[in-house]
Design an enzyme around this catalytic site. Structure first.
Site, PDB file in Angstrom:
ATOM      1  N   ARG A 199     -11.190   8.444  26.552  1.00  0.00           N
ATOM      2  CA  ARG A 199     -11.972   8.956  25.250  1.00  0.00           C
ATOM      3  C   ARG A 199     -13.480   9.349  25.942  1.00  0.00           C
ATOM      4  O   ARG A 199     -13.834   8.435  26.656  1.00  0.00           O
ATOM      5  CB  ARG A 199     -12.089   7.955  24.072  1.00  0.00           C
ATOM      6  CG  ARG A 199     -12.853   7.089  24.137  1.00  0.00           C
ATOM      7  CD  ARG A 199     -13.040   6.178  23.169  1.00  0.00           C
ATOM      8  NE  ARG A 199     -11.656   5.421  22.737  1.00  0.00           N
ATOM      9  CZ  ARG A 199     -11.623   4.561  21.828  1.00  0.00           C
ATOM     10  NH1 ARG A 199     -12.445   3.942  21.083  1.00  0.00           N
ATOM     11  NH2 ARG A 199     -10.135   3.890  21.512  1.00  0.00           N
ATOM     12  N   ASP A 239     -10.432  -2.058  25.012  1.00  0.00           N
ATOM     13  CA  ASP A 239      -9.643  -2.977  24.031  1.00  0.00           C
ATOM     14  C   ASP A 239      -8.462  -2.008  23.608  1.00  0.00           C
ATOM     15  O   ASP A 239      -7.244  -2.613  23.388  1.00  0.00           O
ATOM     16  CB  ASP A 239     -10.410  -3.554  22.696  1.00  0.00           C
ATOM     17  CG  ASP A 239     -11.285  -4.613  22.843  1.00  0.00           C
ATOM     18  OD1 ASP A 239     -11.087  -4.930  23.971  1.00  0.00           O
ATOM     19  OD2 ASP A 239     -12.098  -4.879  22.269  1.00  0.00           O
ATOM     20  N   GLU A 240      -8.725  -0.864  23.520  1.00  0.00           N
ATOM     21  CA  GLU A 240      -7.643   0.172  22.978  1.00  0.00           C
ATOM     22  C   GLU A 240      -7.070   1.095  24.331  1.00  0.00           C
ATOM     23  O   GLU A 240      -6.373   2.158  24.164  1.00  0.00           O
ATOM     24  CB  GLU A 240      -8.155   1.040  21.798  1.00  0.00           C
ATOM     25  CG  GLU A 240      -8.751   0.452  20.572  1.00  0.00           C
ATOM     26  CD  GLU A 240      -9.254   1.491  19.596  1.00  0.00           C
ATOM     27  OE1 GLU A 240      -9.130   2.506  19.897  1.00  0.00           O
ATOM     28  OE2 GLU A 240      -9.820   0.874  18.742  1.00  0.00           O
ATOM     29  N   CYS A 241      -7.173   0.254  25.466  1.00  0.00           N
ATOM     30  CA  CYS A 241      -6.645   0.940  26.712  1.00  0.00           C
ATOM     31  C   CYS A 241      -7.249   2.468  27.119  1.00  0.00           C
ATOM     32  O   CYS A 241      -6.558   3.026  27.669  1.00  0.00           O
ATOM     33  CB  CYS A 241      -5.196   1.005  26.487  1.00  0.00           C
ATOM     34  SG  CYS A 241      -4.231  -0.568  26.341  1.00  0.00           S
TER      35      CYS A 241
END
Length: 463
Positions: free
Chosen positions: A356, A400-402
């Site tokens: 992201r 935390d969300e890869c």
């Protein structure tokens, strides 16, 4: 001064990575898990130092500080005998390379221009910490085996495998100058083969300590200030601009996708020059021929050597394109350009998990960093650091969300900006990003580089 109970809680809590004493005195910080582990490790080290002695273990003092071990050498060369004449072998080139290696005994043409700026490389600003002697000793005493196979030898020292054109280009330079292949391009182009080429030339043999009194750390050998772990210098140019060429690969387990150039004295920009060394040299010669200050005589010499490069490349079937198909294919995988312009590639699955973007434009991010770098007081720097600290918090959520790519992007932009104020942030972001991406070799390289990052051209670990 207010008691600990009266201090306000730092808004970043356990995620705060500020080191300056004023901030620590003014705000409360809950202890991070890593801090507790570090404290335990330090305490454990202290106990071990107090309890263990040579008398109790039947070891000599050299056992504790990497003394002579005939089976281990080089990245901490501990004994010359263990590094006897490696038999060069990659494909069918081994015997020829070894013959040329033993002849390459010329004095280094490395200039002392741009001497080590130790304050920038070793001493942090008040936000950072001064490199400890213990850190230097640890990296100094690392020993790596030096196998007879030269390709494996290079891989052990530099942690990556070399492509076929690397060995072919060495053969080409031996063709140009059998006695001094490293300097075969120097008279006309001003280039010298360095980095892993020094292993082909046998310059590592017998080097137990360099002029700084340390054992060679090949992860730092000819690593310029702005060279990210993905970039591996193999050819150096002039000292003024600090121009150099190197292989660029996104993953240490893969072969390089391109050869690129950087002029470290001018910027962090990484410029593609082709997908192999022959293409890179050919395209660099094109640049020199087109330069306004190149006279007729020089142009003729450049053209002559370029003709040889082109002939050799065609014989070996190497592309001479500035941008090959493989490089164009990579462009489609680049998730963001980063400040150095070459971009980064990270795995992204069908659900767009893996990356992201940093929620700031490159221009705004540079402005934020500039504010911090130009802060005149600790208080001002502390206030200006808030915006970047918030981005680091977002990176932690992304991890935390890869979405590991965001941490690599922000860390690389801080690295490219180059100000020492951001060292602690880089030390947090980049090793973790490489670890999460499974690029452990790059984690080792960036840790070593950040500990000893320096400007200038005094970058050889062998001299």
């Amino acid at each position: 001064m207010a008691s600990k109970e009266e201090k306000p809680q730092c808004k970043f809590g356990a995620n705060c990575y500020r080191k300056n004493q004023q901030h620590i005195q003014n705000y409360r910080h809950p202890k991070r898990k890593n801090d507790s582990e570090d404290d335990q490790q330090k305490e454990s080290k202290k106990v071990k130092k107090e309890e263990v002695s040579p008398e109790k273990t039947n070891k000599t003092i050299t056992d504790f500080f990497g003394g002579k071990k005939k089976e281990k050498t080089d990245n901490g060369n501990t004994e010359r005998d263990a590094d006897n004449e490696p038999k060069a072998s990659s494909s069918n080139k081994s015997e020829e390379m070894e013959t040329h290696d033993t002849k390459d005994v010329e004095e280094s043409v490395e200039s002392k221009e741009g001497s080590v700026e130790s304050k920038e490389g070793s001493v942090e600003s008040k936000e950072g910490s001064v490199e400890s002697t213990e850190e230097c000793v640890e990296s100094d005493e690392e020993s790596l085996p030096s196998p007879d196979d030269v390709a494996e030898n290079i891989k052990r020292k530099f942690l990556v495998e070399m492509p076929e054109d690397f060995f072919e280009f060495w053969e080409f330079c031996c063709h140009l100058d059998k006695k001094k292949p490293r300097d075969a391009l120097h008279d006309v182009l001003g280039y010298q083969l360095v980095g892993p080429f020094d292993i082909l030339a046998g310059r590592h043999k017998g080097v137990r300590k360099n002029k700084h009194g340390r054992k060679p750390n090949y992860l730092l050998h000819w690593r310029y200030y702005y060279d990210p772990p993905e970039f591996m210098t193999v050819i150096r140019g002039d000292n003024k601009s600090q121009f150099h060429l190197g292989y660029l690969r996104d993953d240490p387990s893969e072969m390089p996708v391109m050869v690129a150039a950087n002029s470290a004295a001018e910027s962090c920009n990484i410029t593609p020059k082709g997908d192999n060394l022959f293409a890179a040299i050919k395209n660099c010669i094109d640049d020199q021929i087109k330069a306004k200050n190149t006279d007729g005589t020089k142009k003729k010499k450049l053209q002559n050597i370029q003709d040889e490069v082109i002939e050799w490349a065609k014989k070996k079937k190497y592309s001479l394109d500035l941008k090959s198909k493989g490089m164009k294919d990579r462009d489609k995988k680049v998730v963001c350009k980063t400040f150095h312009g070459a971009g980064i590639v990270v795995p992204v699955d069908d659900n767009d998990v893996g990356y992201r973007p940093v929620p700031e434009t490159p221009g705004d991010l540079k402005k934020m960093m500039k504010k911090v770098a130009e802060s005149k007081t600790e208080k001002e720097r502390d206030e200006n650091m808030d915006a970047i600290q918030e981005l680091i918090t977002l990176v932690q959520f992304a991890n935390d969300e890869c979405d590991y790519g965001e941490g690599l992007e922000l860390g690389m932009d801080l690295f490219c900006y180059g100000d020492k104020s951001f060292r602690s942030m880089m030390e947090h972001l980049l090793p973790l990003a490489y670890q999460l991406l499974g690029r452990i070799e790059y984690e080792q390289i960036i840790k070593a580089h950040l500990k000893s990052r320096q400007k200038g051209t005094d970058l050889s670990q062998l001299d």
